[in-house]
Enzyme design. Structure first.
Site, mmCIF file in Angstrom:
data_model
loop_
_atom_site.group_PDB
_atom_site.id
_atom_site.type_symbol
_atom_site.label_atom_id
_atom_site.label_comp_id
_atom_site.label_asym_id
_atom_site.label_seq_id
_atom_site.Cartn_x
_atom_site.Cartn_y
_atom_site.Cartn_z
ATOM 1 C CB CYS A 1 1.941 -37.874 -26.592
ATOM 2 S SG CYS A 1 2.441 -39.544 -26.244
ATOM 3 N NE ARG B 1 -6.336 3.660 4.844
ATOM 4 C CZ ARG B 1 -7.730 3.573 4.425
ATOM 5 N NH1 ARG B 1 -8.172 2.598 4.280
ATOM 6 N NH2 ARG B 1 -8.333 4.713 4.145
ATOM 7 C CG HIS C 1 -11.697 -45.703 -17.671
ATOM 8 N ND1 HIS C 1 -12.889 -45.418 -17.834
ATOM 9 C CD2 HIS C 1 -11.035 -46.011 -18.744
ATOM 10 C CE1 HIS C 1 -13.009 -45.854 -19.263
ATOM 11 N NE2 HIS C 1 -11.668 -46.181 -19.691
ATOM 12 C CE1 TYR D 1 4.386 -34.743 -30.700
ATOM 13 C CE2 TYR D 1 6.222 -34.447 -31.960
ATOM 14 C CZ TYR D 1 5.252 -35.119 -31.292
ATOM 15 O OH TYR D 1 5.392 -36.487 -31.454
ATOM 16 N NE ARG E 1 -7.912 -3.555 -4.995
ATOM 17 C CZ ARG E 1 -8.348 -3.907 -3.792
ATOM 18 N NH1 ARG E 1 -7.670 -4.119 -2.860
ATOM 19 N NH2 ARG E 1 -9.651 -3.969 -3.485
ATOM 20 C CE LYS F 1 -3.546 -0.089 2.816
ATOM 21 N NZ LYS F 1 -4.663 -0.069 1.887
ATOM 22 C CB SER G 1 5.921 -39.949 -28.682
ATOM 23 O OG SER G 1 4.865 -38.651 -28.154
ATOM 24 C CG MET H 1 -2.075 -7.595 9.941
ATOM 25 S SD MET H 1 -0.363 -7.282 9.149
ATOM 26 C CE MET H 1 -0.749 -6.866 7.634
ATOM 27 N N GLY I 1 -7.437 -7.927 5.226
ATOM 28 C CA GLY I 1 -8.598 -8.020 6.306
ATOM 29 C C GLY I 1 -7.554 -8.645 7.248
#
Lengths: 875, 875
Positions: free
Chosen positions: A834, A91, A451, A854, A335, A22, A766, A102, A100
């Protein structure tokens, strides 16, 4: 001496570690000239010293008073002044946001005298009195550690005695009396009068905020989120501004763009003559921000400009809190705004097109898992839902249908155009035809990689698995959740993204494949080095994959093709054959079926490579359960049906012969090809005949034959020879050359270890990371996920489920070794992956690092993989 | 010009490649002055040139004639001479022995004239005529490629016409007539007269022997034995000697020592006035060699001296063929003699003690697998046996007993002192108590590493598995082989070394652990670097292992201890527990039982390390079959036995929960320890309490705690902490320090890959190569050996069964990596192996090469391992 306090506008590059999130934000906004209420920040270092000393460090308050004086000068008000009193907020603000967790104190500086000053400044004595009683309550709670409820009780009693329902019904004298009661309560509880001296108030508040760093809820939060205790929190002391000072004052919150759609233009709301908490409290209905253009046109223009500045500075859509005091705009907080997946895509693309960020940055900003949601049907967020149970979110997407309990019924009714949800304790390969026909699958057992889950994900079909609160009775055709009994034919909706099982048919919304998303993926394609292929077993899946941008099919499994209702009997006849001739006869029947499968897929992917894996699973997967057959045999014996008895006896004998203790490590993959070469010969013939047909049509089929589960070079050498023989035969028969590549899955550790020898025979590898993970860990996926893996993840023995996120130190090392050895022998070896990991972003990043060519994933993961591959390239 | 021909006595170091094995042997013997009939060798190079040219190379025959002249001079006879004709043998002889594969011609040089010369020289015209007709037959067959049967037919016809039964009944005129017939046959068949010129005979014979190198059976033999075609064969031309020349002539064969026992002294037989083939033909009964001391004392003395010389020269027991011609001794052949395992040990030890060979050489000469046979009971080789069937030789040794079909019955009757053979389709852990009580195990299913095989080998108990011709009917309590039905209680004998199943009780002989064997093993111990530990689960096994020379227990499995009849119900109660408290109650009952187990083993191994592996198998292995429980439940429901119904329902529910698809990769090993730490806590407590008791008795228990199936460092870290906690507790309770080591099995690939991280927590590694082989290959042993592995071995896709011979390129690479990474982190890491490979010689050699500290094998393999470890050290 260490300096503990900094004015917001000091310094060029605010240090988040020192000033907290902050504080850094306020400093940053001050620095770029945005209208921020002035103030100063006490550093996290002061907090750390406080934690060590258990008191405020030496000299801290002297510094605070010096900076307070600067602040008073800047705003022209003074703390404790009877005419122009300065009020401040105090703050917390840690380097990492802990919302929330502190404490905060607002309106600090009020006492009987300054309250009157505020009354005259704001022309609103009731507001001043109400602020004062709120301040006592907040300070009492936060700083003096009194119970919130004690104050509330006094308030309630007073309201009752006045016959008031709302706080707003209390008049000024009531509030004066309330303040009196509060002050008495403080004196009685803490044994001291409420401090009237604003300086004492400030010192006490600073100490309380530091103390709140160690309050139990903050400690738990940090442990949960792995935030270090050493970070500490900063304290921000900021002058209060008053959105309720006049008709020319206001307060509001907004996003710089629409966070749901990503549309440009401010999106938010405000209230005239109100403080921030009034917006939240919902006492008055705020106005949409557009209305401000009429009510406070100058301020609106100023606000628009601030939004533009902020977006430009932070290079992202912002979520802003603001207050207008007498037409003067103050930004209290900004923000990056939270947004939906589709908004995230649109905003990033828009910002990139506006030149605010680069295309690369637009890609980097996407969370691939969130983007994934754009590709599935969702339950309409507006819909009212009656959640029956929650299981595992096994395959995302929403589906609605009538409950059925058998795959056969699902198939019949699905074929008749009905929407059904297949509900089973668990599914097996015998249920595939039912899963195909159903809108979605719901099981009471099995994990994220059971499965049902894998098959459903592969098909892009919604599934909820492991929904253990469901008690399924297959005989009654009902399931029970608690006291509720859900019978067959009841409408239910499942949400595979959240795991919810919902009663009734709920409206769903279509997947969003917006123009911006398409454009973003095109940018990704131009950035990524990794190819993205898809795992697809049918022409429909292949077409879908191509539509979603796949560069080829990386894994076309042939076993699902054996499961069709008209095929299974032929497959079973092949398995039950007692001679090579009998087997060949069954294979001859299968040949044209397989040929048409391959024809369809190669046609759908024309011009792109299609990697076809020859038969992989153990043959017993195609036979009925031993138990079922035994029962059928007993019944046939009762009936005295001699032919059936004989048939079932043969079936049982063969099924028992094929029984395996550990089918995962059993008689499957290339082992089938070695022992029954005629099966692989039929499959390769079907492939090459399909290829020949397409070539004759002038198309460009790109065939790759993949041998599964190879563990020795010799296995591959034999199957390569078999494939070459069949290829030569078909080429001669058809009078056309049939070019193809041959390669293998690397899915047992030995294959990776002997990758060099195997690469002598393989044009491509693969990595089958599903099985490779099972064998490297010695985990049976089905067993692990239902038995010990939950404990392992809960107790952090493993950082992630290795079946979802690729295990770099173990499996990854084998992959690295396999690539190195393989490419040493064959530098142009084409290498892919794969397993399911091929669609998981961090695993895709690993594949990129390893230099794979790939990844291959299910069609519905292709866009995510394209994005993740681009992100990996940008790392 | 290349020289093709060498006299036997030429050259100093005969070249086996050039002269062939036989030629080199003849040259060697000639060189050291042994009485060898003179002759010369035509080189393999000539053979190779012949193969290229398809004719004898230029100049070869000229060289032959030169050498023939030298030979004639040496023996004082001439080829073709009518008075003193020289006869020669022409034999093949390749560099690698190919017995019976190529051709030989004896008595070359005979024709009508020289036959009469031989008749007068040998004073035996009948012999001369018979030799001539045999020569025609042999030359006709070998050189002229005529059918042997053609000659035999003529001989048969003649014998019939003369009413003769044996060849010997033919008189000289009959033989003259036979020779005439043979010559006619030759002329008719090949269109040429039989060559009378001995020089022509010789040239043709040489060419024929070269030609025989490529005959089909030689080609097939070479392919089978992987012998190169390029070696070629030499041709040996050697003067014939005549053991049948007079009463002072003889022929015989002998071993220089007794090949059955290894006792010193000649062992063999001879015939006076005979040729070598007479000994083989068995027409006359030869005399034992001792008798020669009386019949031909001088020659006998000469023969003894030759034996001494040969043994000394070849440094080994020899197998000799000799002929005595007129009291003159000729050695025709010598080679290392085949011998029994016990003779091999005795001979080597005797030779070493005599200084002929070194101790190292004595060790090197043993075949460990053959030596293994000395450690098991064997069927008396003299016994007549009625073989019913032959299965797999799963665990060596012979056992006799009555057939029983259930483990319970085996246990009862075994406990009552009866000898029983347990016959089952296959065994499971539920049958352990029956296997323990039986003399041996016979199964109709399962391979060399089926449950029955592994358990039996571990216990050193004979077993025949996978005897598929047995049809077992458990309901009838019979098994059937073909038409024979064998009922319960029938006596059978099984031979686990050959796989034979024999009807009746057959005499067996005790294992031979001779003084020489013991001495040899002591030499081995002084040479080997590898420790040899044993896998033993009971005090008896441990004592046996120690007796057989084990240096410790490398693997003490704790699961078999859970299988005892009085324990299983407690173990089941532990598994069925529905709360930690219930489970703890069952564990409290198990604690004293386990403690007494460990006490017994640690006591038996006092002073030597005992590595105790905590519970490893999946819990469902301790529960009954689901099918059995379902049936029991159905029966209880019929009876209306409410308590039993409830019990069985709980049992079934839990059994189903624990059901696994791939138990090998399931919820077992350390995974149990993580999810149920109380189980491992009980086990470690039992260990440390036993240790404390022994220390208090003044003994020296050496405790090593081994965690199974570790795949992540974190698993081991947790279990190490748990063990340390329990150790500290027990030490405090008992008031005694309890030193121990902790380590882990490396049995999944990931453990080897992450060995460095794991070694942070491990003081020792033990490679569990059984499971590591399963996971590295992705083979389930039980499934692989009954399904595809036989094909893989038959088709040479794998060189060996990797569950028997360690797979160096795959599993071995992981071991190498594991050791390297582990020792990099912890240089003093103690490393062993405890899979079945720990008892297999070539795998032991690998362990030695890899620098392991020890191997661990079943107690009965310990002597073999000691020997193999020494052999490895000598490499």
């Amino acid at each position: 001496m260490t300096r503990y306090v900094f004015q917001f506008e000091e310094g060029n590059a605010p240090d988040r570690q020192l000033l907290g999130g902050k504080g850094a934000g306020l400093a940053e906004m001050s620095r770029i000239g945005l209208p921020v209420p002035p103030g100063f920040t006490i550093t996290t270092q002061a907090c750390n010293h406080y934690q060590e000393l258990k008191r405020l460090p030496e000299g801290l308050m002297d510094e605070v008073w010096t900076h307070l004086a600067l602040l008073e000068e800047k705003v022209g008000r003074r703390l404790g002044d009877s005419k122009r009193p300065l009020l401040v907020s105090v703050r917390s603000g840690a380097p990492i946001s802990m919302p929330g967790m502190m404490d905060t104190v607002l309106n600090l500086g009020l006492n009987p005298i300054t309250t009157e000053g505020v009354a005259s400044l704001t022309h609103n004595r009731r507001f001043a009195l109400d602020s004062y009683r709120r301040f006592i309550q907040m300070f009492g709670n936060v700083v003096l550690h009194m119970e919130h409820a004690q104050f509330e009780q006094i308030l309630e009693e007073l309201k009752q005695s006045r016959g008031a329902v709302d706080d707003t019904a209390l008049a000024e004298p009531d509030l004066e009396e309330l303040i009196q009661h509060y002050q008495n309560l403080v004196r009685q509880t803490v044994g001291q009068p409420f401090p009237d001296d604003p300086r004492v108030q400030l010192e006490m508040a600073i100490e309380a905020v530091f103390g709140s760093w160690m309050n139990p809820r903050a400690v738990v939060y940090r442990r949960l989120h792995k935030i270090s205790e050493r970070l500490g929190t900063a304290v921000n002391v900021q002058s209060m501004v008053f959105g309720n000072m006049s008709e020319q004052s206001a307060t509001g919150v907004l996003f710089t763009r629409n966070p749901n759609t990503g549309e440009a233009g401010m999106y938010g709301e405000y209230l005239i003559q109100a403080q921030g908490e009034d917006v939240v409290a919902g006492i008055r209905t705020p106005n949409p921000i557009d209305q401000m253009a009429r009510e406070l046109p100058e301020t609106y223009a100023q606000l628009s400009e601030v939004c533009r500045l902020l977006e430009h500075h932070y290079r992202d859509m912002q979520d802003i809190e603001f207050t207008v005091e007498e037409q003067k705009l103050y930004v209290l907080q900004t923000r990056s705004g939270k947004r939906t997946a589709s908004a995230a895509v649109k905003i990033a693309v828009d910002l990139a097109k506006a030149g605010t960020i680069s295309q690369a940055e637009a890609i980097r900003r996407q969370d691939p898992e969130q983007v994934q949601r754009l590709l599935y049907r969702q339950i309409d967020p507006q819909a009212q839902v009656d959640v029956l149970a929650v299981g595992l979110p096994a395959s995302p997407g929403a589906a609605t249908g009538r409950v059925v309990f058998s795959a056969d019924e699902a198939e019949q009714r699905g074929a008749a155009g009905e929407s059904v949800i297949l509900v089973r304790p668990e599914t097996t390969p015998d249920d595939i035809h039912g899963i195909v026909a159903a809108q979605g699958v719901l099981t009471s057992r099995g994990g994220m990689t059971s499965h049902a889950a894998i098959v459903a994900r592969g098909m892009g079909k919604p599934a909820v698995t492991g929904c253990e609160s469901l008690k399924i009775s297959l005989s009654d055709e009902t399931f029970t959740v608690g006291n509720e009994v859900v019978a067959k034919d009841t409408w239910v909706t499942i949400d595979g993204a959240s795991g919810r099982v919902i009663r009734g048919s709920v409206p769903t919304i279509d997947p969003q494949l917006s123009a911006e998303f398409t454009e973003l993926l095109q940018w990704a394609d131009s950035i990524r080095r990794l190819g993205v292929h898809a795992n697809a077993d049918t022409p429909d899946d292949a077409a879908k994959a191509r539509e979603l941008g796949a560069n080829g099919i990386g894994l076309c499994r042939t076993e699902h093709m054996f499961m069709g209702q008209e095929r299974l009997p032929v497959v079973q006849a092949m398995i039950l054959a007692e001679s090579v001739e009998q087997r060949q006869a069954a294979l001859d029947q299968l040949l044209p079926m397989q040929q048409s499968d391959f024809y369809g897929i190669l046609r759908a992917m024309d011009g792109l490579p299609v990697t076809i894996r020859l038969l992989d699973p153990p043959l017993h997967e195609f036979l009925p359960d031993i138990g079922d057959s035994e029962e059928a045999l007993a019944q046939a014996q009762v009936r005295g049906d001699v032919a059936d008895i004989e048939r079932l006896q043969v079936l049982l004998r063969r099924t028992r012969t094929l029984f395996e203790f550990n089918p995962m490590l059993g008689f499957r993959g290339v082992r089938l090809g070695i022992v029954y070469p005629e099966i692989y010969a039929m499959q390769t013939r079907a492939i090459f005949q399909a290829q020949a047909a397409l070539l004759k049509e002038g198309l460009h089929p790109q065939v790759e034959v993949m041998i599964p589960l190879v563990g020795t070079a010799e296995e591959l050498a034999r199957m390569k020879m078999l494939t070459a023989d069949v290829n030569a035969q078909v080429a001669a028969e058809q009078g056309v050359e049939l070019p193809y590549a041959i390669g293998t899955m690397i899915e047992v550790p030995r294959a990776a270890l002997l990758a060099g020898a195997i690469a002598e025979h393989a044009e491509f590898f693969s990595f089958g990371t599903n099985d490779l993970t099972q064998t490297t860990f010695g985990y049976s996926r089905d067993d692990a996920e239902s038995k010990f893996l939950p404990t392992y993840l809960a107790e952090k023995i493993l950082p992630d489920n290795p079946f979802m996120v690729l295990d770099r130190p173990g499996v990854g090392r084998l992959i690295e070794w396999g690539i190195k050895e393989g490419r040493a022998v064959r530098p142009d070896l084409h290498v892919g992956i794969c397993g399911e990991h091929g669609g998981e972003p961090s695993s895709i990043a690993f594949c990129h690092e390893m230099g794979l060519d790939y990844v291959s994933c299910s069609p519905f993961r292709v866009p995510v993989a394209r994005l993740a591959a681009a992100q990996a390239a940008l790392e």
